[in-house]
Motif scaffolding. Structure first.
Motif, PDB file in Angstrom:
ATOM      1  N   TYR A  13       0.607  40.761  13.862  1.00  0.00           N
ATOM      2  CA  TYR A  13       1.247  41.044  12.586  1.00  0.00           C
ATOM      3  C   TYR A  13       0.373  42.016  11.803  1.00  0.00           C
ATOM      4  CZ  TYR A  13       4.700  37.226  12.795  1.00  0.00           C
ATOM      5  OH  TYR A  13       5.762  36.408  13.116  1.00  0.00           O
ATOM      6  N   PHE A  51      -3.353  40.791  11.928  1.00  0.00           N
ATOM      7  CA  PHE A  51      -3.546  39.401  12.334  1.00  0.00           C
ATOM      8  C   PHE A  51      -2.993  39.173  13.730  1.00  0.00           C
ATOM      9  CE2 PHE A  51      -5.031  37.539   8.423  1.00  0.00           C
ATOM     10  CZ  PHE A  51      -4.520  38.369   7.434  1.00  0.00           C
ATOM     11  N   LEU A  63       2.249  28.389  14.579  1.00  0.00           N
ATOM     12  CA  LEU A  63       1.474  29.539  14.983  1.00  0.00           C
ATOM     13  C   LEU A  63       0.054  29.369  14.454  1.00  0.00           C
ATOM     14  CD1 LEU A  63       3.720  32.674  14.312  1.00  0.00           C
ATOM     15  CD2 LEU A  63       3.288  31.519  16.483  1.00  0.00           C
ATOM     16  N   LEU A 107       5.886  41.734  11.691  1.00  0.00           N
ATOM     17  CA  LEU A 107       5.614  41.625  13.115  1.00  0.00           C
ATOM     18  C   LEU A 107       5.520  43.010  13.741  1.00  0.00           C
ATOM     19  CD1 LEU A 107       5.387  39.680  15.583  1.00  0.00           C
ATOM     20  CD2 LEU A 107       7.846  40.072  15.917  1.00  0.00           C
ATOM     21  N   LEU A 131      -1.025  26.917   7.971  1.00  0.00           N
ATOM     22  CA  LEU A 131       0.286  26.369   7.664  1.00  0.00           C
ATOM     23  C   LEU A 131       0.155  25.126   6.796  1.00  0.00           C
ATOM     24  CD1 LEU A 131       3.349  26.564   8.246  1.00  0.00           C
ATOM     25  CD2 LEU A 131       2.940  25.071  10.221  1.00  0.00           C
ATOM     26  N   THR A 156      10.863  35.459  15.446  1.00  0.00           N
ATOM     27  CA  THR A 156      10.087  36.264  14.501  1.00  0.00           C
ATOM     28  C   THR A 156      10.114  35.625  13.125  1.00  0.00           C
ATOM     29  OG1 THR A 156      10.569  38.272  15.721  1.00  0.00           O
ATOM     30  CG2 THR A 156       9.907  38.523  13.417  1.00  0.00           C
ATOM     31  N   GLN A 157       8.942  35.490  12.540  1.00  0.00           N
ATOM     32  CA  GLN A 157       8.857  35.006  11.174  1.00  0.00           C
ATOM     33  C   GLN A 157       8.825  36.196  10.229  1.00  0.00           C
ATOM     34  OE1 GLN A 157       5.922  31.956  10.408  1.00  0.00           O
ATOM     35  NE2 GLN A 157       6.300  30.962  12.362  1.00  0.00           N
ATOM     36  N   LYS A 196       5.156  41.213  20.184  1.00  0.00           N
ATOM     37  CA  LYS A 196       4.927  39.855  20.678  1.00  0.00           C
ATOM     38  C   LYS A 196       5.002  39.846  22.188  1.00  0.00           C
ATOM     39  CE  LYS A 196       9.758  38.637  19.725  1.00  0.00           C
ATOM     40  NZ  LYS A 196      10.644  37.781  18.886  1.00  0.00           N
ATOM     41  N   PHE A 246       1.182  37.161  19.367  1.00  0.00           N
ATOM     42  CA  PHE A 246       1.801  38.008  18.353  1.00  0.00           C
ATOM     43  C   PHE A 246       0.720  38.839  17.670  1.00  0.00           C
ATOM     44  CE2 PHE A 246       5.729  35.435  18.138  1.00  0.00           C
ATOM     45  CZ  PHE A 246       5.284  34.244  18.691  1.00  0.00           C
ATOM     46  N   GLY A 271       1.099  31.119  19.660  1.00  0.00           N
ATOM     47  CA  GLY A 271       2.013  29.988  19.623  1.00  0.00           C
ATOM     48  C   GLY A 271       1.766  29.105  20.831  1.00  0.00           C
ATOM     49  N   PHE A 296       9.057  28.681  17.575  1.00  0.00           N
ATOM     50  CA  PHE A 296       7.939  29.480  17.075  1.00  0.00           C
ATOM     51  C   PHE A 296       7.960  30.875  17.662  1.00  0.00           C
ATOM     52  CE2 PHE A 296       5.501  29.671  20.869  1.00  0.00           C
ATOM     53  CZ  PHE A 296       5.695  28.486  21.527  1.00  0.00           C
ATOM     54  N   ARG A 297       8.746  31.068  18.676  1.00  0.00           N
ATOM     55  CA  ARG A 297       8.855  32.398  19.244  1.00  0.00           C
ATOM     56  C   ARG A 297       9.781  33.291  18.423  1.00  0.00           C
ATOM     57  NH1 ARG A 297      10.202  30.960  25.370  1.00  0.00           N
ATOM     58  NH2 ARG A 297      11.045  29.081  24.434  1.00  0.00           N
ATOM     59  N   TYR A 322       2.533  29.124   3.952  1.00  0.00           N
ATOM     60  CA  TYR A 322       1.177  29.332   4.430  1.00  0.00           C
ATOM     61  C   TYR A 322       0.253  29.581   3.244  1.00  0.00           C
ATOM     62  CZ  TYR A 322       3.047  30.369   9.136  1.00  0.00           C
ATOM     63  OH  TYR A 322       3.673  30.318  10.356  1.00  0.00           O
ATOM     64  N   PHE A 370       5.630  37.111  25.449  1.00  0.00           N
ATOM     65  CA  PHE A 370       5.960  35.769  25.940  1.00  0.00           C
ATOM     66  C   PHE A 370       5.732  35.679  27.444  1.00  0.00           C
ATOM     67  CE2 PHE A 370       7.006  34.930  21.891  1.00  0.00           C
ATOM     68  CZ  PHE A 370       8.287  35.181  21.444  1.00  0.00           C
ATOM     69  N   LEU A 429     -10.307  33.181   6.846  1.00  0.00           N
ATOM     70  CA  LEU A 429      -9.649  32.015   7.450  1.00  0.00           C
ATOM     71  C   LEU A 429      -8.269  32.339   7.993  1.00  0.00           C
ATOM     72  CD1 LEU A 429     -10.573  29.216   4.882  1.00  0.00           C
ATOM     73  CD2 LEU A 429     -11.676  29.725   7.062  1.00  0.00           C
ATOM     74  N   GLY A 430      -7.759  33.519   7.720  1.00  0.00           N
ATOM     75  CA  GLY A 430      -6.421  33.851   8.184  1.00  0.00           C
ATOM     76  C   GLY A 430      -5.368  33.063   7.432  1.00  0.00           C
ATOM     77  N   LEU A 431      -4.275  32.769   8.108  1.00  0.00           N
ATOM     78  CA  LEU A 431      -3.193  31.996   7.519  1.00  0.00           C
ATOM     79  C   LEU A 431      -3.231  30.579   8.059  1.00  0.00           C
ATOM     80  CD1 LEU A 431      -2.162  35.031   7.291  1.00  0.00           C
ATOM     81  CD2 LEU A 431       0.128  34.043   7.311  1.00  0.00           C
ATOM     82  N   TYR A 453       1.829  32.174  23.781  1.00  0.00           N
ATOM     83  CA  TYR A 453       2.763  33.144  23.232  1.00  0.00           C
ATOM     84  C   TYR A 453       1.990  33.899  22.158  1.00  0.00           C
ATOM     85  CZ  TYR A 453       6.018  30.215  25.717  1.00  0.00           C
ATOM     86  OH  TYR A 453       6.656  29.505  26.688  1.00  0.00           O
ATOM     87  N   PHE A 466      -3.208  31.493  13.463  1.00  0.00           N
ATOM     88  CA  PHE A 466      -3.564  32.866  13.138  1.00  0.00           C
ATOM     89  C   PHE A 466      -5.071  33.073  13.228  1.00  0.00           C
ATOM     90  CE2 PHE A 466       0.256  34.953  11.493  1.00  0.00           C
ATOM     91  CZ  PHE A 466       1.120  33.878  11.355  1.00  0.00           C
TER      92      PHE A 466
END
Lengths: 116, 114
Positions: free
Chosen positions: B36, B90, B102, B46, A45, A104-105, B49, B34, B94, A101-102, A35, B51, A41-43, B32, B104
């Motif tokens: 952060y 943030f 994602l 995180l 990808l 956790t990153q 979240k 989230f 999703g 994408f669900r 990212y 769902f 602008l946030g993040l 979805y 943001f």
């Protein structure tokens, strides 16, 4: 604990240089992401990879390429750095389950790149 | 494509006071969602979240968020902030059918005063 490390916290490069940003994760995650973070602008990808040697473009891939030769390592390459690529770069990884994408990153601390 | 709006760029709150951070999304189906947090000099972590199911979600560090479909919102709350909550927050969305992406929001910076 999942650990995502990035090779440099701060990097200063000159316009036109080829720049390599390295990211390593230690949790055997399938997915890895790059990212770019800019104020207001946030993040956004740039690229992601869901397996070794597999990659997909994100929202802003222009001027960047990536390499994933080993599962734990994902490299971001700026072929010819430009001043508008001055930014914070964040790497992330996630374990692939049924809903990708669900998952956790997990993020690295970031590399602040300045291109002069 | 979905979009995420965090209307507040910067919030200052006194230690011990309550905190609410706003997040609105634009997406046709059930998103979805989230939250952060990014502490100074660190990567994103995180908090929580959502769902499906119970629309009030509990997270780490004493945070919770509530999904309100009618308002397209997913606001983050904490009843009593600590100085260590000073960070950038943030919201992310999703999209079903787009497995990896994602989106943001621009982030909200929280300052905690003694």
């Amino acid at each position: 604990d999942v650990k995502v490390t990035q090779s440099s916290r701060y990097l200063v490069k000159r316009t036109g240089e080829k720049v390599f940003l390295e990211c390593v994760q230690d949790m055997d995650h399938e997915n890895m992401f790059w990212y770019r973070q800019d104020p207001g602008l946030g993040l956004r990808l740039i690229y992601f990879s869901y397996d070794v040697k597999m990659k997909e473009k994100g929202d802003i891939p222009e001027g960047y390429s990536v390499s994933r030769e080993k599962k734990e390592r994902f490299s971001l390459i700026l072929e010819s750095a430009s001043t508008n690529q001055t930014s914070m770069y964040l790497c992330a990884s996630s374990l692939s389950t049924s809903g990708r994408f669900r998952d956790t990153q997990y993020f690295g601390p970031g590399t602040r790149l300045t291109v002069l | 494509a979905q979009s995420v709006t965090q209307p507040d760029i910067h919030i200052t709150v006194s230690e011990g006071a309550s905190l609410e951070l706003r997040c609105n999304y634009s997406y046709g189906a059930t998103p979805y969602l989230f939250w952060y947090v990014q502490s100074p000099g660190q990567g994103l972590q995180l908090l929580l979240k959502y769902f499906s199911g119970d629309t009030l979600v509990q997270g780490i560090k004493g945070f919770e968020a509530e999904f309100k479909r009618s308002q397209s919102s997913f606001n983050l709350r904490k009843p009593s902030v600590h100085w260590s909550d000073a960070a950038e927050y943030f919201c992310a969305v999703g999209e079903s059918g787009n497995d990896y992406k994602l989106s943001f929001g621009a982030g909200t910076t929280v300052t905690v005063r003694a």
